[in-house]
Design a protein around this motif. Structure first.
Motif, PDB file in Angstrom:
ATOM      1  N   ALA A 281       0.829  -1.209   0.000  1.00 47.30           N
ATOM      2  CA  ALA A 281       0.000   0.000   0.000  1.00 47.30           C
ATOM      3  C   ALA A 281       0.861   1.255   0.000  1.00 47.30           C
ATOM      4  N   GLU A 282       1.966   1.234   0.740  1.00 42.21           N
ATOM      5  CA  GLU A 282       2.844   2.401   0.783  1.00 42.21           C
ATOM      6  C   GLU A 282       3.534   2.639  -0.553  1.00 42.21           C
ATOM      7  N   ALA A 283       3.679   1.571  -1.360  1.00 41.76           N
ATOM      8  CA  ALA A 283       4.294   1.716  -2.685  1.00 41.76           C
ATOM      9  C   ALA A 283       3.286   2.137  -3.751  1.00 41.76           C
ATOM     10  N   MET A 284       1.987   2.059  -3.433  1.00 41.21           N
ATOM     11  CA  MET A 284       0.940   2.361  -4.402  1.00 41.21           C
ATOM     12  C   MET A 284       0.607   3.847  -4.391  1.00 41.21           C
ATOM     13  N   HIS A 285       0.433   4.427  -5.578  1.00 42.16           N
ATOM     14  CA  HIS A 285      -0.113   5.774  -5.639  1.00 42.16           C
ATOM     15  C   HIS A 285      -1.625   5.688  -5.489  1.00 42.16           C
ATOM     16  N   GLU A 286      -2.253   6.797  -5.138  1.00 42.17           N
ATOM     17  CA  GLU A 286      -3.707   6.797  -4.958  1.00 42.17           C
ATOM     18  C   GLU A 286      -4.382   6.370  -6.259  1.00 42.17           C
ATOM     19  N   GLY A 287      -5.272   5.395  -6.158  1.00 37.77           N
ATOM     20  CA  GLY A 287      -5.960   4.876  -7.324  1.00 37.77           C
ATOM     21  C   GLY A 287      -5.302   3.663  -7.949  1.00 37.77           C
ATOM     22  N   ALA A 288      -4.066   3.335  -7.549  1.00 35.46           N
ATOM     23  CA  ALA A 288      -3.430   2.113  -8.032  1.00 35.46           C
ATOM     24  C   ALA A 288      -4.181   0.899  -7.504  1.00 35.46           C
ATOM     25  N   HIS A 289      -4.012  -0.232  -8.169  1.00 31.49           N
ATOM     26  CA  HIS A 289      -4.751  -1.438  -7.821  1.00 31.49           C
ATOM     27  C   HIS A 289      -3.797  -2.544  -7.374  1.00 31.49           C
ATOM     28  N   ILE A 290      -4.370  -3.485  -6.635  1.00 27.99           N
ATOM     29  CA  ILE A 290      -3.658  -4.692  -6.230  1.00 27.99           C
ATOM     30  C   ILE A 290      -4.482  -5.896  -6.663  1.00 27.99           C
ATOM     31  N   ALA A 291      -3.793  -6.937  -7.132  1.00 20.11           N
ATOM     32  CA  ALA A 291      -4.438  -8.194  -7.498  1.00 20.11           C
ATOM     33  C   ALA A 291      -3.810  -9.300  -6.659  1.00 20.11           C
ATOM     34  N   VAL A 292      -4.586  -9.840  -5.726  1.00 18.32           N
ATOM     35  CA  VAL A 292      -4.122 -10.912  -4.847  1.00 18.32           C
ATOM     36  C   VAL A 292      -4.643 -12.235  -5.391  1.00 18.32           C
ATOM     37  N   VAL A 293      -3.746 -13.089  -5.839  1.00 16.84           N
ATOM     38  CA  VAL A 293      -4.126 -14.386  -6.395  1.00 16.84           C
ATOM     39  C   VAL A 293      -4.004 -15.440  -5.303  1.00 16.84           C
ATOM     40  N   GLU A 294      -5.126 -16.004  -4.912  1.00  9.12           N
ATOM     41  CA  GLU A 294      -5.155 -17.016  -3.855  1.00  9.12           C
ATOM     42  C   GLU A 294      -6.342 -17.952  -4.087  1.00  9.12           C
ATOM     43  N   ALA A 295      -6.296 -19.115  -3.462  1.00  6.95           N
ATOM     44  CA  ALA A 295      -7.474 -19.976  -3.379  1.00  6.95           C
ATOM     45  C   ALA A 295      -8.330 -19.443  -2.237  1.00  6.95           C
ATOM     46  N   VAL A 296      -9.431 -18.790  -2.576  1.00  5.81           N
ATOM     47  CA  VAL A 296     -10.255 -18.092  -1.590  1.00  5.81           C
ATOM     48  C   VAL A 296     -11.308 -19.033  -1.034  1.00  5.81           C
ATOM     49  N   ALA A 297     -11.383 -19.111   0.290  1.00  9.04           N
ATOM     50  CA  ALA A 297     -12.346 -20.002   0.945  1.00  9.04           C
ATOM     51  C   ALA A 297     -13.741 -19.384   0.934  1.00  9.04           C
ATOM     52  N   GLY A 298     -14.740 -20.273   0.951  1.00  8.85           N
ATOM     53  CA  GLY A 298     -16.112 -19.841   1.159  1.00  8.85           C
ATOM     54  C   GLY A 298     -16.867 -19.387  -0.069  1.00  8.85           C
ATOM     55  N   LEU A 299     -16.306 -19.591  -1.272  1.00  4.97           N
ATOM     56  CA  LEU A 299     -16.999 -19.128  -2.470  1.00  4.97           C
ATOM     57  C   LEU A 299     -17.946 -20.171  -3.037  1.00  4.97           C
TER      58      LEU A 299
END
Length: 357
Positions: free
Chosen positions: A269-287
């Motif tokens: 988050a500290e490396a991101m400028h305002e409005g930048a995005h993050i994509a977290v690739v994981e096996a997400v539980a509960g879907l």
């Protein structure tokens, strides 16, 4: 009573038989892992052999090998051909040493580091702590540094798995919205290379430990994207290179508890400028129930090895919010998902602030 070795029983089977069949799942896994460790699929790559011939090729004791090949057939890895020869099934061929292989993942699950740790699941559930260090003398990542043979199998296993993650991810998530991407903890760059190959207008930064990214050039060169990648080294616990529109982190956060995962996300988050995005690739539980059958077992493996966890969407939402990232969407990508967040205005959470726990 009759017991199958296939792992599939009719619903009408007696409860005791169903329980026994579940328990035999560990035995079946042991056969698969040993099949991979012994190189049985490679031994049959040139064609069928008799059990005796295959035992000689692999350097195995003949009578014991005959019994083991019978077990391999019982779990669907082998079949009998003409003249009593052994042949690989489609499942068995997947354990050969080639580009489509799952051999090293099977070897890893049969290793002492992995399988013996599962014997202490009850301790992990009682305490919420990984028993790995008590069993092996150090935490899992330190253990890998001290045992290069196991580390080599583990790293190859993770590479095999990552290759199965890549195509669904690049099809499910719209990377075309971004001009630049930083792959945090990106290993040798396989996912980043695939993203850049599909989107020739993008540039990328590959960020991981020095000894990891130092081996990235063949992957990036083979994909013809090396000229669009800046390779940077360091620890995501210390900081993350800034400047990209998108920050991608694949199958990293599940290795860590909430405190360490929060630190990683805060550094991103500290490396991101305002409005930048993050994509977290994981096996997400509960879907969905089908995926959760596998993800719930993966969750126990993370607990055992490193006190990590497979998180739900809501758990990701809370972690992101604490560091100034708003969760804006989830894209399904097979067993994996891409959890997307956007940097919001204001300071990221700091210890003691309302955004931190």
């Amino acid at each position: 009573m009759t017991i199958t070795a296939s792992g599939s029983l009719p619903p009408s089977a007696p409860v005791a038989v169903q329980i026994l069949d579940l328990l035999m799942g560990g035995w079946r896994a042991g056969v698969v892992s040993t099949f991979a460790e012994l190189g049985v699929a490679d031994g049959l790559a040139a064609g069928g052999l008799t059990p005796a011939q295959l035992a000689v090729r692999l350097g195995l004791e003949h009578d014991t090998a005959e019994r083991f090949f019978r077990a391999g057939a019982s779990v669907g890895l082998l079949r009998r051909g003409e003249h009593d020869t052994l042949e690989l099934t489609e499942l068995g061929r997947a354990l050969a040493s080639d580009d489509g292989s799952m051999r090293n993942f099977a070897r890893w699950t049969g290793s002492t580091a992995e399988r013996a740790t599962w014997a202490h699941l009850a301790t992990a559930v009682r305490t919420g702590r990984s028993p790995f260090a008590a069993m092996h003398g150090s935490g899992v990542w330190e253990f890998m540094e001290s045992d290069p043979d196991t580390a080599a199998v583990f790293n190859s296993a993770m590479t095999e798995l990552s290759k199965r993650v890549i195509q669904p991810v690049i099809e499910a998530f719209d990377f075309s919205r971004f001009s630049s991407v930083t792959d945090v903890g990106g290993g040798r760059g396989a996912l980043l290379a695939a993203v850049l190959r599909k989107h020739p207008e993008m540039t990328g930064v590959l960020f991981d430990q020095p000894d990891v990214v130092s081996r990235s050039l063949p992957e990036l060169s083979d994909a013809a994207v090396a000229h669009r990648v800046t390779v940077k080294s360091g620890s995501f616990f210390d900081g993350v290179p800034s400047g990209s529109d998108l920050f991608m982190i694949s199958n990293v956060l599940h290795d860590w508890d909430d405190g360490r995962s929060r630190l990683i996300l805060r550094n991103i988050a500290e490396a991101m400028h305002e409005g930048a995005h993050i994509a977290v690739v994981e096996a997400v539980a509960g879907l969905d129930d089908t995926a959760d059958k596998a993800i719930s077992l993966m969750d126990m493996d993370m607990l055992l090895l490193c006190e990590g966890k497979q998180r739900t969407v809501e758990e990701f939402r809370l972690l992101m919010a604490e560091v100034g990232i708003e969760l804006v969407g989830v894209s399904r990508a097979g067993l994996q998902s891409v959890v997307e967040g956007r940097k919001v205005s204001g300071e990221t959470g700091t210890p003691g602030s309302p955004r931190s726990r």
